[in-house]
Structure formats: structure tokens, C-alpha cells
Design a protein around this motif. Structure first.
Motif, PDB file in Angstrom:
ATOM      1  N   ILE A  15       0.873  -1.288  -0.086  1.00 29.71           N
ATOM      2  CA  ILE A  15       0.056   0.031  -0.035  1.00 29.71           C
ATOM      3  C   ILE A  15       0.875   1.358   0.098  1.00 29.71           C
ATOM      4  CG2 ILE A  15      -1.704   1.555   1.316  1.00 29.71           C
ATOM      5  CD1 ILE A  15      -3.043  -1.283   2.187  1.00 29.71           C
ATOM      6  N   LEU A  16       1.821   1.027   0.902  1.00 25.44           N
ATOM      7  CA  LEU A  16       2.767   2.366   0.874  1.00 25.44           C
ATOM      8  C   LEU A  16       3.517   2.703  -0.420  1.00 25.44           C
ATOM      9  CD1 LEU A  16       4.628   2.146   4.462  1.00 25.44           C
ATOM     10  CD2 LEU A  16       3.081   3.952   3.648  1.00 25.44           C
ATOM     11  N   ILE A  26       8.679   6.821   1.683  1.00 17.40           N
ATOM     12  CA  ILE A  26      10.070   6.514   1.882  1.00 17.40           C
ATOM     13  C   ILE A  26      10.303   6.517   3.374  1.00 17.40           C
ATOM     14  CG2 ILE A  26      12.437   6.937   1.231  1.00 17.40           C
ATOM     15  CD1 ILE A  26      11.645   7.966  -1.347  1.00 17.40           C
ATOM     16  N   CYS A  27       9.915   7.647   4.022  1.00 15.82           N
ATOM     17  CA  CYS A  27      10.349   7.622   5.582  1.00 15.82           C
ATOM     18  C   CYS A  27       9.400   6.491   6.435  1.00 15.82           C
ATOM     19  CB  CYS A  27       9.736   8.992   6.010  1.00 15.82           C
ATOM     20  SG  CYS A  27      10.774  10.042   5.467  1.00 15.82           S
ATOM     21  N   MET A  28       8.294   6.149   5.892  1.00  7.62           N
ATOM     22  CA  MET A  28       7.436   5.317   6.544  1.00  7.62           C
ATOM     23  C   MET A  28       7.799   3.939   6.159  1.00  7.62           C
ATOM     24  SD  MET A  28       4.875   5.758   8.348  1.00  7.62           S
ATOM     25  CE  MET A  28       3.959   4.377   9.318  1.00  7.62           C
ATOM     26  N   LEU A  29       8.378   3.717   4.739  1.00  9.35           N
ATOM     27  CA  LEU A  29       8.985   2.422   4.488  1.00  9.35           C
ATOM     28  C   LEU A  29      10.115   2.241   5.335  1.00  9.35           C
ATOM     29  CD1 LEU A  29       8.389   2.308   0.709  1.00  9.35           C
ATOM     30  CD2 LEU A  29       7.770   0.414   2.338  1.00  9.35           C
ATOM     31  N   LEU A  30      11.153   3.105   5.592  1.00 12.41           N
ATOM     32  CA  LEU A  30      12.381   2.895   6.173  1.00 12.41           C
ATOM     33  C   LEU A  30      12.015   2.615   7.517  1.00 12.41           C
ATOM     34  CD1 LEU A  30      14.627   5.760   4.832  1.00 12.41           C
ATOM     35  CD2 LEU A  30      15.199   3.356   4.682  1.00 12.41           C
ATOM     36  N   LEU A  31      11.203   3.193   8.386  1.00 14.71           N
ATOM     37  CA  LEU A  31      10.806   3.198   9.516  1.00 14.71           C
ATOM     38  C   LEU A  31      10.185   1.654   9.789  1.00 14.71           C
ATOM     39  CD1 LEU A  31      10.498   4.442  12.353  1.00 14.71           C
ATOM     40  CD2 LEU A  31       8.499   5.097  11.677  1.00 14.71           C
ATOM     41  N   MET A  32       9.424   1.125   9.005  1.00 13.70           N
ATOM     42  CA  MET A  32       8.867   0.024   9.023  1.00 13.70           C
ATOM     43  C   MET A  32       9.874  -1.253   8.647  1.00 13.70           C
ATOM     44  SD  MET A  32       5.038   0.198   7.194  1.00 13.70           S
ATOM     45  CE  MET A  32       4.552  -1.289   7.534  1.00 13.70           C
ATOM     46  N   VAL A  33      11.000  -1.026   7.831  1.00 14.65           N
ATOM     47  CA  VAL A  33      11.895  -1.979   7.517  1.00 14.65           C
ATOM     48  C   VAL A  33      12.763  -2.137   9.048  1.00 14.65           C
ATOM     49  CG1 VAL A  33      14.331  -2.531   6.392  1.00 14.65           C
ATOM     50  CG2 VAL A  33      12.021  -1.840   5.008  1.00 14.65           C
ATOM     51  N   ILE A  82       0.663  11.523  11.902  1.00 16.28           N
ATOM     52  CA  ILE A  82       0.906  12.534  10.865  1.00 16.28           C
ATOM     53  C   ILE A  82       0.902  12.206   9.293  1.00 16.28           C
ATOM     54  CG2 ILE A  82       2.910  14.118   9.920  1.00 16.28           C
ATOM     55  CD1 ILE A  82       4.149  13.874  12.950  1.00 16.28           C
ATOM     56  N   TYR A  83       1.233  11.116   9.046  1.00 12.36           N
ATOM     57  CA  TYR A  83       1.274  10.360   7.731  1.00 12.36           C
ATOM     58  C   TYR A  83      -0.239  10.446   7.104  1.00 12.36           C
ATOM     59  CZ  TYR A  83       1.886   7.403   3.714  1.00 12.36           C
ATOM     60  OH  TYR A  83       2.133   6.926   2.513  1.00 12.36           O
ATOM     61  N   ALA A  84      -0.854   9.828   8.030  1.00 13.19           N
ATOM     62  CA  ALA A  84      -2.482   9.807   7.616  1.00 13.19           C
ATOM     63  C   ALA A  84      -3.205  10.965   7.497  1.00 13.19           C
ATOM     64  CB  ALA A  84      -3.450   8.855   9.026  1.00 13.19           C
ATOM     65  N   ILE A  85      -2.757  12.106   8.258  1.00 14.72           N
ATOM     66  CA  ILE A  85      -3.597  13.510   7.941  1.00 14.72           C
ATOM     67  C   ILE A  85      -2.841  14.130   6.765  1.00 14.72           C
ATOM     68  CG2 ILE A  85      -3.453  15.924   9.003  1.00 14.72           C
ATOM     69  CD1 ILE A  85      -3.107  14.617  11.734  1.00 14.72           C
ATOM     70  N   VAL A  86      -1.513  13.649   6.524  1.00 21.19           N
ATOM     71  CA  VAL A  86      -1.188  14.240   5.338  1.00 21.19           C
ATOM     72  C   VAL A  86      -1.761  13.731   3.990  1.00 21.19           C
ATOM     73  CG1 VAL A  86       0.993  14.284   3.803  1.00 21.19           C
ATOM     74  CG2 VAL A  86       1.202  15.157   6.245  1.00 21.19           C
ATOM     75  N   ILE A  87      -1.573  12.446   4.140  1.00 16.41           N
ATOM     76  CA  ILE A  87      -2.307  11.685   2.843  1.00 16.41           C
ATOM     77  C   ILE A  87      -3.730  12.172   2.707  1.00 16.41           C
ATOM     78  CG2 ILE A  87      -2.771   9.204   2.018  1.00 16.41           C
ATOM     79  CD1 ILE A  87       0.133   9.875   1.872  1.00 16.41           C
ATOM     80  N   GLY A  88      -4.543  12.107   3.871  1.00 13.44           N
ATOM     81  CA  GLY A  88      -5.908  12.258   3.665  1.00 13.44           C
ATOM     82  C   GLY A  88      -6.000  13.798   3.169  1.00 13.44           C
ATOM     83  N   VAL A  89      -5.100  14.726   3.489  1.00 12.18           N
ATOM     84  CA  VAL A  89      -5.225  15.934   3.018  1.00 12.18           C
ATOM     85  C   VAL A  89      -5.003  16.239   1.332  1.00 12.18           C
ATOM     86  CG1 VAL A  89      -4.286  18.387   3.102  1.00 12.18           C
ATOM     87  CG2 VAL A  89      -4.675  17.353   5.044  1.00 12.18           C
ATOM     88  N   LEU A  90      -3.872  15.227   0.986  1.00 11.23           N
ATOM     89  CA  LEU A  90      -3.387  15.243  -0.164  1.00 11.23           C
ATOM     90  C   LEU A  90      -4.741  14.652  -0.999  1.00 11.23           C
ATOM     91  CD1 LEU A  90       0.116  14.437   0.106  1.00 11.23           C
ATOM     92  CD2 LEU A  90      -0.750  16.657  -0.744  1.00 11.23           C
ATOM     93  N   VAL A  91      -5.265  13.547  -0.719  1.00 12.65           N
ATOM     94  CA  VAL A  91      -6.336  12.716  -1.258  1.00 12.65           C
ATOM     95  C   VAL A  91      -7.474  13.947  -1.580  1.00 12.65           C
ATOM     96  CG1 VAL A  91      -7.976  11.043  -1.113  1.00 12.65           C
ATOM     97  CG2 VAL A  91      -5.785  10.719  -0.580  1.00 12.65           C
ATOM     98  N   LEU A  92      -7.851  14.526  -0.488  1.00  8.20           N
ATOM     99  CA  LEU A  92      -8.913  15.680  -0.780  1.00  8.20           C
ATOM    100  C   LEU A  92      -8.504  16.393  -1.811  1.00  8.20           C
ATOM    101  CD1 LEU A  92      -9.900  16.097   2.983  1.00  8.20           C
ATOM    102  CD2 LEU A  92     -11.126  14.954   1.416  1.00  8.20           C
ATOM    103  N   GLU A  93      -7.160  16.891  -1.669  1.00 11.68           N
ATOM    104  CA  GLU A  93      -6.865  17.807  -2.995  1.00 11.68           C
ATOM    105  C   GLU A  93      -6.689  17.208  -4.214  1.00 11.68           C
ATOM    106  OE1 GLU A  93      -4.062  20.708  -4.796  1.00 11.68           O
ATOM    107  OE2 GLU A  93      -5.618  20.786  -3.235  1.00 11.68           O
ATOM    108  N   LYS A  94      -6.471  15.837  -4.262  1.00 18.12           N
ATOM    109  CA  LYS A  94      -6.550  15.209  -5.754  1.00 18.12           C
ATOM    110  C   LYS A  94      -8.064  14.854  -5.900  1.00 18.12           C
ATOM    111  CE  LYS A  94      -2.342  12.708  -4.510  1.00 18.12           C
ATOM    112  NZ  LYS A  94      -1.877  11.547  -3.913  1.00 18.12           N
ATOM    113  N   ARG A  95      -8.859  14.776  -5.037  1.00 14.96           N
ATOM    114  CA  ARG A  95     -10.300  14.504  -5.365  1.00 14.96           C
ATOM    115  C   ARG A  95     -10.892  15.764  -5.782  1.00 14.96           C
ATOM    116  NH1 ARG A  95     -13.914  12.016  -0.853  1.00 14.96           N
ATOM    117  NH2 ARG A  95     -15.302  11.964  -2.531  1.00 14.96           N
TER     118      ARG A  95
END
Lengths: 151, 88
Positions: free
Chosen positions: A54-55, A74-81, B23-36
Motif C-alpha cells: 500500500i505504501l 519512503i520515510c514510512m517504509l524505512l521506519l517499517m523496515v 501525521i502520515y494519515a493526516i497528510v495523505i488524507g489532505v492530499l487525497v482531498l486535494e486530488k479529489r
């Protein structure tokens, strides 16, 4: 219509990712505290699939990829690895410990059973010897009585 | 005494991962909304989009400017005099 389809496709994967990430982190935390092999294995398995695909998809193969998508993925993948490596090490150590404790329990149980058996055998021998002694003394008494009567 | 096998680095990584995931979830959510292309025209969303997607079209919005703009918008819409409210 197409934009609606695109929007749903865009939303699906992040929602799945968030749900599985919650389960993964929670099981990893509990497994680390309570030293549970099954939960730790589940956590590391969830890291491999579906989190990593998914990432990678979010970071590289979306229809519209922003630079932020790529960097954060990429940051998330590194962290997960790194997390997976530590998870794997701990899993090995835990399995070794559990196996050792299992063998130790088996040996203890076997020694306890042997002790119990020896005790039972000793009891049986003691009581049978005592019974024999009693019967011998009774026989002696009977013989002496008969001897006296004859005299 | 039984030896503990819990891993400290793993615990630290998991702790850090929780915050990073939020943080990642918030960012991805915002970007998805932007893309939508579903912009609700909310100032905070625009701020987050520009914070993440730094090389944006317009200027970088500071949070205090956002708040003051929002207050100004509300104040403009309020009636200025009693006659505006329909009173004599």
C-alpha cells in the motif's frame, strides 16, 4: 462519473492502511510488553503485507503523485523496515526462550513423576515387608502355642 | 528471577511510529482531498496543503493570518448599523 470513481479509488487504500496500521501497532505494543509470540508474528506479518504494498502504491503508483507522497512513503517504509528487523530479532529470541522453558518444564515434570513413582514403590515395599513380618510373628506364636499344648 | 525479553528499541520505534502514522494519515488524507478536488474552502485545509505541498501556486499562509482572515470574514458579514438589521 470518472472523477467520482477516481476519488473512491484514491480514498480506499489510505483508509485500509490506517485501519491495519492501528491493528499492527497495537498488537506490536502488546506483544512487546507481554512477550507474546503470536501477536508479534502477526504484527511483523502485517508489516510485510499489506502495509508495504500500500505504501509503495501511495508513494509511486497513484494516478497523481505529489512529491510529499513520495517523501513521506519512503520515510514510512524505512521506519517499517527497521521495525521489522527488530521484530524479527525479538521473535527469534522469544521463540528460543519459550522452547527452553517448555523443555525445562518437561524435565521438571518427568523428575516429579519419577520421584512420585519411587515413593509409591518404597511405600509398597515397606508395607509388604511389614505384613510379612506380622505374619511371621503370628506363625511363630501359633507354633509355640502348639508346642506347649503337645508338651 | 526471570529474564525479560522485551526489546527497548522496538518499543521506542513503535512509540515513534504511532506519531509518525498519525501525521502520515493526516497528510495523505489532505492530499487525497486535494486530488479529489473536493475543497471545502476551509482555511486550515488550504494551510495544510500549502504546508505539505510547499511549492504551491500562491503565497505561504501563516496560521495567524488564517485566523485573522476568518475573523474578518465573519465580522464583514455582521450587520453594521441598526438600520441594516431592519430597525428604525
Amino acid at each position: 462519473m470518472q472523477s467520482q470513481k477516481f476519488s473512491y479509488n484514491c480514498l480506499k487504500l489510505p483508509v485500509i492502511w490506517v485501519a491495519i496500521e492501528f491493528v499492527r501497532l497495537n498488537s506490536g505494543r502488546i506483544a512487546n510488553i507481554e512477550e507474546r509470540v503470536s501477536k508479534l508474528a502477526a504484527s511483523s506479518m502485517l508489516s510485510i503485507f499489506p502495509q508495504v504494498p500500500i505504501l509503495v502504491y501511495i508513494g509511486y503508483f497513484q494516478e497523481i503523485v505529489f512529491p510529499a507522497d513520495c517523501i513521506f512513503s519512503i520515510c514510512m517504509l524505512l521506519l517499517m523496515v527497521v521495525e521489522f528487523i527488530f521484530c524479527f530479532q525479538m521473535l527469534r529470541r522469544l521463540i528460543k526462550m519459550k522452547t527452553l522453558s517448555f523443555y525445562r518444564d518437561c524435565i521438571e515434570e518427568a523428575s516429579q513423576m519419577r520421584d512420585k513413582q519411587l515413593k509409591e514403590e518404597a511405600d509398597v515395599a515397606y508395607w509388604s515387608r511389614r505384613k510379612m513380618e506380622e505374619s511371621l510373628t503370628n506363625a511363630d506364636r501359633y507354633e509355640t502355642k502348639e508346642h506347649r499344648l503337645k508338651e | 528471577m526471570r529474564q525479560r525479553t522485551s526489546s527497548l528499541p522496538l518499543a521506542v520505534l513503535l512509540y515513534f511510529n504511532v506519531f509518525y502514522s498519525i501525521i502520515y494519515a493526516i497528510v495523505i488524507g489532505v492530499l487525497v482531498l486535494e486530488k479529489r478536488n473536493l475543497r471545502y474552502q476551509s482555511q486550515i485545509q488550504q494551510f495544510l496543503i500549502q504546508f505539505v505541498y510547499g511549492t504551491s501556486k500562491s503565497r505561504f499562509i501563516r496560521i495567524d493570518t488564517v485566523i485573522s482572515d476568518a475573523i474578518a470574514k465573519v465580522l464583514i458579514q455582521l450587520p453594521k448599523t441598526t438600520s441594516d438589521m431592519g430597525c428604525y
